[in-house]
Motif scaffolding. Structure first.
Motif, PDB file in Angstrom:
ATOM      1  N   VAL A  41       0.760  -1.130  -0.258  1.00  0.00           N
ATOM      2  CA  VAL A  41      -0.062  -0.056  -0.031  1.00  0.00           C
ATOM      3  C   VAL A  41       0.838   1.134   0.118  1.00  0.00           C
ATOM      4  O   VAL A  41       1.774   1.482   0.852  1.00  0.00           O
ATOM      5  CB  VAL A  41      -0.940   0.007   1.081  1.00  0.00           C
ATOM      6  CG1 VAL A  41      -1.678   1.177   1.310  1.00  0.00           C
ATOM      7  CG2 VAL A  41      -1.949  -1.012   1.235  1.00  0.00           C
ATOM      8  N   ASP A  42       0.838   2.120  -1.147  1.00  0.00           N
ATOM      9  CA  ASP A  42       1.442   3.195  -1.110  1.00  0.00           C
ATOM     10  C   ASP A  42       0.480   4.452  -0.774  1.00  0.00           C
ATOM     11  O   ASP A  42      -0.242   4.803  -1.291  1.00  0.00           O
ATOM     12  CB  ASP A  42       1.876   3.650  -2.820  1.00  0.00           C
ATOM     13  CG  ASP A  42       2.942   4.643  -2.837  1.00  0.00           C
ATOM     14  OD1 ASP A  42       3.450   5.422  -1.848  1.00  0.00           O
ATOM     15  OD2 ASP A  42       3.128   5.128  -4.066  1.00  0.00           O
ATOM     16  N   THR A  43       0.892   4.815   0.608  1.00  0.00           N
ATOM     17  CA  THR A  43       0.163   6.116   1.273  1.00  0.00           C
ATOM     18  C   THR A  43       0.695   7.335   0.794  1.00  0.00           C
ATOM     19  O   THR A  43       1.746   7.591   1.132  1.00  0.00           O
ATOM     20  CB  THR A  43      -0.064   6.027   2.643  1.00  0.00           C
ATOM     21  OG1 THR A  43      -0.640   4.576   2.954  1.00  0.00           O
ATOM     22  CG2 THR A  43      -1.058   6.856   3.018  1.00  0.00           C
ATOM     23  N   ILE A  44      -0.117   8.154   0.260  1.00  0.00           N
ATOM     24  CA  ILE A  44       0.230   9.656  -0.045  1.00  0.00           C
ATOM     25  C   ILE A  44      -0.838  10.435   0.291  1.00  0.00           C
ATOM     26  O   ILE A  44      -1.903  10.456  -0.278  1.00  0.00           O
ATOM     27  CB  ILE A  44       0.560   9.798  -1.520  1.00  0.00           C
ATOM     28  CG1 ILE A  44       1.674   8.899  -2.165  1.00  0.00           C
ATOM     29  CG2 ILE A  44       1.126  11.245  -1.683  1.00  0.00           C
ATOM     30  CD1 ILE A  44       1.739   8.882  -3.579  1.00  0.00           C
ATOM     31  N   LYS A  45      -0.511  11.209   1.457  1.00  0.00           N
ATOM     32  CA  LYS A  45      -1.653  12.026   2.049  1.00  0.00           C
ATOM     33  C   LYS A  45      -2.889  11.004   2.407  1.00  0.00           C
ATOM     34  O   LYS A  45      -2.489  10.187   3.069  1.00  0.00           O
ATOM     35  CB  LYS A  45      -2.067  13.384   1.014  1.00  0.00           C
ATOM     36  CG  LYS A  45      -0.915  14.231   0.861  1.00  0.00           C
ATOM     37  CD  LYS A  45      -1.352  15.481   0.154  1.00  0.00           C
ATOM     38  CE  LYS A  45      -0.358  16.412   0.111  1.00  0.00           C
ATOM     39  NZ  LYS A  45      -0.583  17.659  -0.812  1.00  0.00           N
ATOM     40  N   LYS A  46      -4.112  11.513   1.978  1.00  0.00           N
ATOM     41  CA  LYS A  46      -5.169  10.665   2.125  1.00  0.00           C
ATOM     42  C   LYS A  46      -5.429   9.581   1.254  1.00  0.00           C
ATOM     43  O   LYS A  46      -6.502   8.834   1.411  1.00  0.00           O
ATOM     44  CB  LYS A  46      -6.467  11.613   2.584  1.00  0.00           C
ATOM     45  CG  LYS A  46      -6.177  12.508   3.639  1.00  0.00           C
ATOM     46  CD  LYS A  46      -7.473  13.437   3.925  1.00  0.00           C
ATOM     47  CE  LYS A  46      -7.180  14.262   4.935  1.00  0.00           C
ATOM     48  NZ  LYS A  46      -8.342  15.048   5.252  1.00  0.00           N
ATOM     49  N   SER A  47      -4.696   9.178   0.285  1.00  0.00           N
ATOM     50  CA  SER A  47      -4.771   8.307  -0.685  1.00  0.00           C
ATOM     51  C   SER A  47      -3.950   7.103  -0.566  1.00  0.00           C
ATOM     52  O   SER A  47      -2.694   7.050  -0.350  1.00  0.00           O
ATOM     53  CB  SER A  47      -4.711   8.692  -2.033  1.00  0.00           C
ATOM     54  OG  SER A  47      -5.547   9.760  -2.382  1.00  0.00           O
ATOM     55  N   ASN A 173      -9.469   6.752  -4.351  1.00  0.00           N
ATOM     56  CA  ASN A 173     -10.154   8.345  -4.757  1.00  0.00           C
ATOM     57  C   ASN A 173     -10.149   8.760  -5.939  1.00  0.00           C
ATOM     58  O   ASN A 173      -9.866  10.061  -6.278  1.00  0.00           O
ATOM     59  CB  ASN A 173      -9.040   9.200  -3.688  1.00  0.00           C
ATOM     60  CG  ASN A 173      -9.381   8.999  -2.361  1.00  0.00           C
ATOM     61  OD1 ASN A 173     -10.389   8.585  -1.970  1.00  0.00           O
ATOM     62  ND2 ASN A 173      -8.562   9.190  -1.393  1.00  0.00           N
ATOM     63  N   GLU A 174     -10.494   8.016  -7.003  1.00  0.00           N
ATOM     64  CA  GLU A 174     -10.666   8.243  -8.313  1.00  0.00           C
ATOM     65  C   GLU A 174     -11.893   9.360  -8.516  1.00  0.00           C
ATOM     66  O   GLU A 174     -12.074  10.074  -9.205  1.00  0.00           O
ATOM     67  CB  GLU A 174     -10.745   7.045  -9.357  1.00  0.00           C
ATOM     68  CG  GLU A 174     -10.818   7.700 -10.645  1.00  0.00           C
ATOM     69  CD  GLU A 174     -12.204   7.677 -11.143  1.00  0.00           C
ATOM     70  OE1 GLU A 174     -12.558   7.968 -12.510  1.00  0.00           O
ATOM     71  OE2 GLU A 174     -13.141   7.434 -10.519  1.00  0.00           O
ATOM     72  N   ALA A 183      -1.345  12.032  -7.252  1.00  0.00           N
ATOM     73  CA  ALA A 183      -0.803  11.958  -5.930  1.00  0.00           C
ATOM     74  C   ALA A 183       0.430  11.071  -6.314  1.00  0.00           C
ATOM     75  O   ALA A 183       1.656  11.459  -6.048  1.00  0.00           O
ATOM     76  CB  ALA A 183      -1.326  11.518  -4.743  1.00  0.00           C
ATOM     77  N   ILE A 184       0.370   9.936  -7.111  1.00  0.00           N
ATOM     78  CA  ILE A 184       1.380   9.052  -7.356  1.00  0.00           C
ATOM     79  C   ILE A 184       2.353   9.700  -8.319  1.00  0.00           C
ATOM     80  O   ILE A 184       3.433   9.311  -8.414  1.00  0.00           O
ATOM     81  CB  ILE A 184       0.907   7.567  -7.528  1.00  0.00           C
ATOM     82  CG1 ILE A 184       1.889   6.601  -7.492  1.00  0.00           C
ATOM     83  CG2 ILE A 184       0.465   7.546  -9.091  1.00  0.00           C
ATOM     84  CD1 ILE A 184       1.471   5.304  -7.499  1.00  0.00           C
ATOM     85  N   VAL A 185       1.655  10.223  -9.538  1.00  0.00           N
ATOM     86  CA  VAL A 185       2.585  10.939 -10.426  1.00  0.00           C
ATOM     87  C   VAL A 185       3.233  11.937  -9.759  1.00  0.00           C
ATOM     88  O   VAL A 185       4.357  12.191 -10.303  1.00  0.00           O
ATOM     89  CB  VAL A 185       1.526  11.340 -11.416  1.00  0.00           C
ATOM     90  CG1 VAL A 185       2.299  12.141 -12.445  1.00  0.00           C
ATOM     91  CG2 VAL A 185       0.964  10.414 -12.343  1.00  0.00           C
ATOM     92  N   LYS A 186       2.799  12.774  -8.927  1.00  0.00           N
ATOM     93  CA  LYS A 186       3.366  13.938  -8.389  1.00  0.00           C
ATOM     94  C   LYS A 186       4.594  13.623  -7.571  1.00  0.00           C
ATOM     95  O   LYS A 186       5.595  14.189  -7.582  1.00  0.00           O
ATOM     96  CB  LYS A 186       2.431  14.728  -7.348  1.00  0.00           C
ATOM     97  CG  LYS A 186       3.085  16.112  -7.038  1.00  0.00           C
ATOM     98  CD  LYS A 186       2.033  16.649  -6.076  1.00  0.00           C
ATOM     99  CE  LYS A 186       2.723  18.138  -5.662  1.00  0.00           C
ATOM    100  NZ  LYS A 186       1.908  18.874  -4.732  1.00  0.00           N
TER     101      LYS A 186
END
Length: 303
Positions: A41-47, A173-174, A183-186
């Motif tokens: 699980v790759d957690t970035i902020k709330k996603s 969160n799509e 988020a993952i691209v950023k």
């Protein structure tokens, strides 16, 4: 191949609350443990995106979003190749809703003999409340096409592949505006600059498979291999389009080399379309679509 469409639909019909998403992520990680693509699980902020395999080494990444939408009074009609119909249709909903809310606010204002400024404040309150209730409040219990079948395609591909030179992502969160994929691209701009990303959304209903290719993706050598491998048969017709000439608001838009895959029906007036989604009528999806798409993409990977 496991029947992931029915398995996920039975076990996790909604994936909207955090507890529902947590349980689903655990299920996916358990399933991945039996494949060549270990997950995390790759957690970035709330996603909380679920990543399978090695993104760094992957020649291509296959994706879908796993969150499910709220129930909407009006179906989210998709017309990928008819921009005019799509824009007019999606404009009609907020316009009609705004007019109805304004009429209600005016009736109340006239009854109490309020000043126009108070009527407008009431109108804004009514509109925002109705918008929330109609589009955000109640989770939809029927999500076979959007996007349980997309998830099933990803899990099925992971199950049948023998090569490990690809990776997979299930986005969170799509439905909130492509939040998970953005988020993952950023956080991995360089990684995805020239990496082909094939996203599957609403691929469960219809025998016309629309493949929308962004300009930067079209320059990759892999695209020609995709076109020669993922082809029509007697049951399904695969159609390739330039993304600039199509509509499709899904996670492939977040990536420089994004490719969107949709399943549609055809109508002489509106062209290719997908209906029922974001409503309780999203109960139809075909396991034949999973088989066709999964085996077609498997052939592409082998080539």
């Amino acid at each position: 191949m496991k029947d992931y469409l029915e398995l996920v639909n039975q076990l996790f019909p909604t994936r909207k609350t955090e507890s529902e998403k947590t349980a689903f992520r655990k299920y996916c990680l358990d399933e991945a443990s039996n494949t060549k693509f270990p997950g995390k699980v790759d957690t970035i902020k709330k996603s909380n995106n679920i990543v399978f395999g090695d993104l760094e080494k992957a020649d291509c990444v296959f994706t879908a979003h796993y969150d499910t939408p709220a129930t909407s009074l009006m179906p989210n009609l998709m017309t990928p190749t008819n921009k005019l119909i799509g824009i007019l249709y999606h404009l009609s909903y907020p316009i009609i809703m705004a007019l109805l809310c304004l009429a209600v606010a005016k009736l109340i204002g006239n009854y109490f003999e309020w000043h126009l400024s108070y009527v407008m404040i009431l109108y804004v309150i009514i509109y925002l409340s109705v918008f929330y209730l109609c589009t955000r409040c109640f989770k939809n219990k029927h999500n076979k096409n959007d996007n349980t079948l997309g998830v099933a395609c990803v899990l099925s591909l992971m199950e049948i592949l023998e090569q490990d030179n690809v990776a997979f992502i299930l986005f969170d969160n799509e439905e909130k505006g492509l939040v998970g994929s953005k988020a993952i691209v950023k956080h991995n701009k360089a990684l995805f600059e020239n990496k082909l990303v094939i996203n599957m959304d609403c691929v469960g209903l219809g025998d016309k498979i629309i493949v929308s290719i962004k300009e930067q993706a079209s320059k990759l050598e892999l695209i020609e291999k995709l076109k020669s491998s993922f082809v029509s048969n007697q049951e399904f017709e695969v159609l390739y389009f330039d993304a600039k000439k199509t509509m499709g608001n899904s996670d492939q838009k977040s990536f420089p080399c994004g490719v969107g895959v949709y399943a549609c029906k055809y109508n002489k007036i509106i062209g290719y379309y997908t209906s029922r989604i974001h409503t309780n009528r999203d109960t139809l999806a075909s396991s034949k679509n999973i088989e066709f798409i999964s085996l077609g993409l498997k052939k592409f990977i082998e080539n």
